[in-house]
Design an enzyme around this catalytic site. Structure first.
Site, PDB file in Angstrom:
ATOM      1  N   ARG A  41      -0.838  -9.238  13.366  1.00  0.00           N
ATOM      2  CA  ARG A  41      -1.317  -7.991  12.473  1.00  0.00           C
ATOM      3  C   ARG A  41      -2.105  -8.279  11.333  1.00  0.00           C
ATOM      4  O   ARG A  41      -3.199  -8.100  11.302  1.00  0.00           O
ATOM      5  CB  ARG A  41      -0.153  -7.208  12.000  1.00  0.00           C
ATOM      6  CG  ARG A  41       0.418  -6.451  12.848  1.00  0.00           C
ATOM      7  CD  ARG A  41       2.114  -6.033  12.300  1.00  0.00           C
ATOM      8  NE  ARG A  41       1.856  -5.233  11.471  1.00  0.00           N
ATOM      9  CZ  ARG A  41       2.970  -4.613  10.586  1.00  0.00           C
ATOM     10  NH1 ARG A  41       4.048  -5.299  10.809  1.00  0.00           N
ATOM     11  NH2 ARG A  41       2.849  -3.542   9.990  1.00  0.00           N
TER      12      ARG A  41
ATOM     13  N   ARG B 163      -9.396   1.246   9.613  1.00  0.00           N
ATOM     14  CA  ARG B 163      -9.175  -0.215   9.890  1.00  0.00           C
ATOM     15  C   ARG B 163     -10.458  -0.721  10.533  1.00  0.00           C
ATOM     16  O   ARG B 163     -10.335  -2.029  10.500  1.00  0.00           O
ATOM     17  CB  ARG B 163      -7.906  -0.208  10.923  1.00  0.00           C
ATOM     18  CG  ARG B 163      -6.611   0.106  10.173  1.00  0.00           C
ATOM     19  CD  ARG B 163      -5.967  -1.123   9.687  1.00  0.00           C
ATOM     20  NE  ARG B 163      -4.590  -1.209  10.305  1.00  0.00           N
ATOM     21  CZ  ARG B 163      -3.479  -0.704  10.047  1.00  0.00           C
ATOM     22  NH1 ARG B 163      -3.407   0.335   9.436  1.00  0.00           N
ATOM     23  NH2 ARG B 163      -2.371  -1.210  10.758  1.00  0.00           N
TER      24      ARG B 163
ATOM     25  N   ARG C 190      11.498  -3.695  12.782  1.00  0.00           N
ATOM     26  CA  ARG C 190      10.578  -3.025  13.433  1.00  0.00           C
ATOM     27  C   ARG C 190       9.856  -4.241  14.341  1.00  0.00           C
ATOM     28  O   ARG C 190       9.784  -5.325  13.965  1.00  0.00           O
ATOM     29  CB  ARG C 190       9.441  -2.635  12.649  1.00  0.00           C
ATOM     30  CG  ARG C 190       9.495  -1.106  12.363  1.00  0.00           C
ATOM     31  CD  ARG C 190       8.428  -0.549  11.429  1.00  0.00           C
ATOM     32  NE  ARG C 190       7.119  -0.992  11.368  1.00  0.00           N
ATOM     33  CZ  ARG C 190       6.148  -0.838  10.541  1.00  0.00           C
ATOM     34  NH1 ARG C 190       6.503  -0.098   9.734  1.00  0.00           N
ATOM     35  NH2 ARG C 190       5.096  -1.090  10.840  1.00  0.00           N
TER      36      ARG C 190
ATOM     37  N   LYS D  55       0.726  -1.320  -0.196  1.00  0.00           N
ATOM     38  CA  LYS D  55       0.015  -0.004   0.001  1.00  0.00           C
ATOM     39  C   LYS D  55       0.782   1.271  -0.096  1.00  0.00           C
ATOM     40  O   LYS D  55       0.526   2.080  -0.756  1.00  0.00           O
ATOM     41  CB  LYS D  55      -0.814  -0.045   1.392  1.00  0.00           C
ATOM     42  CG  LYS D  55      -2.190  -0.494   1.169  1.00  0.00           C
ATOM     43  CD  LYS D  55      -3.084  -0.343   2.211  1.00  0.00           C
ATOM     44  CE  LYS D  55      -2.548  -0.097   3.555  1.00  0.00           C
ATOM     45  NZ  LYS D  55      -1.911  -1.018   4.395  1.00  0.00           N
TER      46      LYS D  55
ATOM     47  N   ARG E 162      11.623  -6.528   5.774  1.00  0.00           N
ATOM     48  CA  ARG E 162      11.705  -5.217   6.136  1.00  0.00           C
ATOM     49  C   ARG E 162      12.594  -4.759   7.251  1.00  0.00           C
ATOM     50  O   ARG E 162      12.626  -5.474   8.165  1.00  0.00           O
ATOM     51  CB  ARG E 162      10.405  -4.751   6.310  1.00  0.00           C
ATOM     52  CG  ARG E 162       9.666  -4.163   5.007  1.00  0.00           C
ATOM     53  CD  ARG E 162       8.266  -3.570   5.171  1.00  0.00           C
ATOM     54  NE  ARG E 162       7.531  -3.373   6.454  1.00  0.00           N
ATOM     55  CZ  ARG E 162       6.297  -2.844   6.346  1.00  0.00           C
ATOM     56  NH1 ARG E 162       5.630  -2.701   5.260  1.00  0.00           N
ATOM     57  NH2 ARG E 162       5.598  -2.699   7.490  1.00  0.00           N
TER      58      ARG E 162
HETATM   59  P1  AMP Z   1       0.890   0.065   9.891  1.00  0.00           P
HETATM   60  O1  AMP Z   1       2.288   0.892   9.534  1.00  0.00           O
HETATM   61  O2  AMP Z   1      -0.042   0.799   9.199  1.00  0.00           O
HETATM   62  O3  AMP Z   1       1.243  -1.487   9.746  1.00  0.00           O
HETATM   63  O4  AMP Z   1       0.487   0.345  11.251  1.00  0.00           O
HETATM   64  C1  AMP Z   1       1.402   0.036  12.476  1.00  0.00           C
HETATM   65  C2  AMP Z   1       0.603  -0.033  13.766  1.00  0.00           C
HETATM   66  O5  AMP Z   1      -0.007   1.282  14.007  1.00  0.00           O
HETATM   67  C3  AMP Z   1      -0.459  -0.988  13.746  1.00  0.00           C
HETATM   68  O6  AMP Z   1      -0.170  -2.272  14.266  1.00  0.00           O
HETATM   69  C4  AMP Z   1      -1.360  -0.267  14.738  1.00  0.00           C
HETATM   70  O7  AMP Z   1      -0.929  -0.974  15.994  1.00  0.00           O
HETATM   71  C5  AMP Z   1      -1.273   1.136  14.578  1.00  0.00           C
HETATM   72  N1  AMP Z   1      -2.048   1.665  13.580  1.00  0.00           N
HETATM   73  C6  AMP Z   1      -2.031   2.138  12.205  1.00  0.00           C
HETATM   74  N2  AMP Z   1      -3.223   2.655  11.735  1.00  0.00           N
HETATM   75  C7  AMP Z   1      -4.131   2.348  12.709  1.00  0.00           C
HETATM   76  C8  AMP Z   1      -5.514   2.363  12.792  1.00  0.00           C
HETATM   77  N3  AMP Z   1      -6.252   2.854  11.447  1.00  0.00           N
HETATM   78  N4  AMP Z   1      -6.046   2.254  13.778  1.00  0.00           N
HETATM   79  C9  AMP Z   1      -5.565   1.757  14.946  1.00  0.00           C
HETATM   80  N5  AMP Z   1      -4.383   1.431  14.823  1.00  0.00           N
HETATM   81  C10 AMP Z   1      -3.618   1.749  14.170  1.00  0.00           C
END
Ligand code: AMP
Length: 214
Positions: free
Chosen positions: A167, A88, A156, A13, A122
Site C-alpha cells: 500500500r 489517489r 484487516r 488522516k 490496527r
Molecule cells: P484506505 O482505507 O483509504 O486505506 O483504503 C483501503 C483500500 O480501498 C485501498 O487499499 C484501495 O484498495 C481502496 N481505495 C480507497 N480509496 C481509493 C481510491 N481513491 N482509489 C482507488 N482505490 C481506493
C-alpha cells in the site's frame, strides 16, 4: 469549503479529518470507508472492489469515481466536505476538478517507522466494526476483545505487513503527480502528522490555520 486530505495509510488522516470536520460542521468522506461499506453490503461495487482491496492495490477508477460523485451530490455536502483517501492518482484528481472546485489540499506526512507502528497495531471488531490500535491509547481493555460488544478483534487483510508495504509503495507512486498537480495550483500545504494522540493539537491547529487562510 471543499477540502482534500492527502497522506499515505497510517498517517492519521481519518482521525484528523474527523476533528477538522467537526470544527467546520462538514462531513468527512472516506473512499476506503465507502468501499468497505459496499463490500459489507455485498453490492455490485463491493463485489468488484473486494479483490483489489484485499491485495492492497487501488480499485479501478471507473468503480470509485461514480461512487464519490454520487456521495458529493448528497445535501450534507452543500457547505463543503473533507475528502479522505480520494483522489489517489492524477486521473481521479482531474476528474474531480470537472465536477467540484477544490479550495485547499492538506498533505500529511510521517516517517515510515511511525506509519508501520500505527498500521501494524490496527484492529477492528468482527461484530460491530469498532476500531482499536494495540500500539496506542486506542487499545482495548482486554486483549483481542471489543470493549463495546465483546466481539473478537481482527486485523484487516490490508493492515497485514506485506499488504502495508504494498500500500505504501502504491500510494507513493500514484500520489506523487497528485501532489505536484495541487502544488502547481498553489493550494497545497504539507503538515507533519507524526505526533501521538495526546499531541493532536500540533497537527489540527496548523491544519485549521491552512484552511482558514485558503
Ligand atoms: P484506505 O482505507 O483509504 O486505506 O483504503 C483501503 C483500500 O480501498 C485501498 O487499499 C484501495 O484498495 C481502496 N481505495 C480507497 N480509496 C481509493 C481510491 N481513491 N482509489 C482507488 N482505490 C481506493
Amino acid at each position: 469549503m471543499n477540502i482534500i486530505f492527502l497522506g499515505s495509510a497510517g498517517v492519521g488522516k481519518g482521525t484528523n479529518a474527523n476533528r477538522v470536520a467537526m470544527h467546520y460542521s462538514i462531513p468527512t468522506i472516506s473512499s476506503g470507508d465507502l468501499l468497505r461499506a459496499e463490500v459489507a453490503a455485498s453490492s455490485a461495487i463491493g463485489k468488484k472492489a473486494k479483490a483489489y482491496m484485499d491485495k492492497g492495490v487501488l480499485v479501478p477508477n471507473e468503480i470509485i469515481d461514480i461512487m464519490i460523485k454520487n456521495r458529493l451530490q448528497k445535501p450534507d455536502c452543500k457547505n463543503g466536505f473533507i475528502l479522505d483517501g480520494y483522489p489517489r492518482n492524477l486521473e481521479q484528481a482531474k476528474l474531480l476538478d470537472k465536477s467540484m472546485k477544490i479550495d485547499t489540499v492538506i498533505n500529511y506526512f510521517a516517517s515510515t517507522k511511525v506509519i508501520l507502528e500505527r498500521l501494524g497495531g490496527r484492529m477492528s471488531c468482527s461484530k460491530c466494526d469498532k476500531g482499536y490500535n494495540i500500539n496506542t491509547i486506542k487499545k482495548p481493555k482486554e486483549a483481542g476483545i471489543c470493549d463495546e460488544c465483546g466481539g473478537k478483534l481482527v486485523q484487516r487483510d490490508d493492515d497485514k505487513p506485506d499488504a502495508i508495504k504494498k500500500r505504501l509503495d502504491v500510494y507513493k507512486k500514484q500520489v506523487k503527480p497528485v501532489i505536484e498537480y495541487y502544488k502547481k495550483q498553489n493550494i497545497l500545504t504539507d503538515i507533519d502528522s507524526s505526533y501521538g494522540y495526546n499531541e493532536l493539537h500540533k497537527i489540527i491547529d496548523p491544519t485549521i490555520k491552512a484552511i482558514d487562510s485558503a
